[in-house]
Design a protein around this motif. Structure first.
Motif, PDB file in Angstrom:
ATOM      1  N   ARG A 153       0.872  -1.127  -0.005  1.00 59.31           N
ATOM      2  CA  ARG A 153       0.174   0.081  -0.014  1.00 59.31           C
ATOM      3  C   ARG A 153       0.806   1.373   0.039  1.00 59.31           C
ATOM      4  NH1 ARG A 153      -2.719  -2.735   4.053  1.00 59.31           N
ATOM      5  NH2 ARG A 153      -2.220  -0.749   5.543  1.00 59.31           N
ATOM      6  N   ILE A 160       1.759   4.265  -3.543  1.00 61.57           N
ATOM      7  CA  ILE A 160       1.893   5.901  -3.304  1.00 61.57           C
ATOM      8  C   ILE A 160       3.140   6.285  -3.636  1.00 61.57           C
ATOM      9  CG2 ILE A 160       1.316   7.946  -1.954  1.00 61.57           C
ATOM     10  CD1 ILE A 160      -0.764   5.995  -0.466  1.00 61.57           C
ATOM     11  N   GLU A 188      -2.880  13.573  -6.044  1.00 56.97           N
ATOM     12  CA  GLU A 188      -2.704  12.201  -5.650  1.00 56.97           C
ATOM     13  C   GLU A 188      -2.467  12.460  -4.001  1.00 56.97           C
ATOM     14  OE1 GLU A 188       0.133  10.357  -8.079  1.00 56.97           O
ATOM     15  OE2 GLU A 188      -1.508  10.241  -9.765  1.00 56.97           O
ATOM     16  N   LYS A 198      -5.323  13.672  -1.895  1.00 61.93           N
ATOM     17  CA  LYS A 198      -6.345  12.536  -1.853  1.00 61.93           C
ATOM     18  C   LYS A 198      -5.871  11.558  -0.710  1.00 61.93           C
ATOM     19  CE  LYS A 198      -8.857   8.974  -4.765  1.00 61.93           C
ATOM     20  NZ  LYS A 198      -8.697   8.255  -5.677  1.00 61.93           N
ATOM     21  N   GLU A 199      -4.486  11.139  -0.815  1.00 64.50           N
ATOM     22  CA  GLU A 199      -4.141  10.158   0.160  1.00 64.50           C
ATOM     23  C   GLU A 199      -4.195  10.529   1.503  1.00 64.50           C
ATOM     24  OE1 GLU A 199      -4.200   6.696  -0.490  1.00 64.50           O
ATOM     25  OE2 GLU A 199      -4.201   6.850  -2.536  1.00 64.50           O
TER      26      GLU A 199
END
Length: 108
Positions: free
Chosen positions: A13, A17, A58, A61-62
């Motif tokens: 995970r 990213i 991104e 968003k994370e």
């Protein structure tokens, strides 16, 4: 016969990213405090504005960075690390130290 070892789900995970080109560099560039888009663009050599925009979206968003809009005038947008992003800084520092010691320098 070798047995397949299952990958670490948390590491998978994380690198979904951080494994994207420039993500960790953008995060590291925010370690000293908030910065605007232009400031980040100038600070990171070789990063196009379109990729910077993608990475900022991104990472926002994370939940690793926060985007703040100051209505101005003029309107100003800044980015800064969230608590989750700040918690990642020791690991990025360790990776940076490892790279200094173990990877060949690209020269300046």
């Amino acid at each position: 016969m070798h047995e397949c070892v299952r990958s670490d789900a948390a590491l998978t995970r994380a690198f979904r990213i951080l494994g994207k080109r420039w993500s960790a560099v953008v995060l590291g560039s925010l370690r000293s405090g908030p910065a605007g888009f232009r400031e980040l663009s100038r600070a990171i050599d070789g990063l196009s504005d379109s990729v910077l925009s993608d990475r900022l979206s991104e990472l926002t968003k994370e939940g690793l960075i926060a985007r703040t809009v100051d209505e101005g005038p003029p309107v100003a947008v800044s980015y800064e690390l969230t608590e989750s992003g700040k918690a990642l800084m020791p690991a990025l520092h360790q990776i940076s130290e490892w790279a200094e010691e173990h990877l060949l320098s690209e020269g300046c």
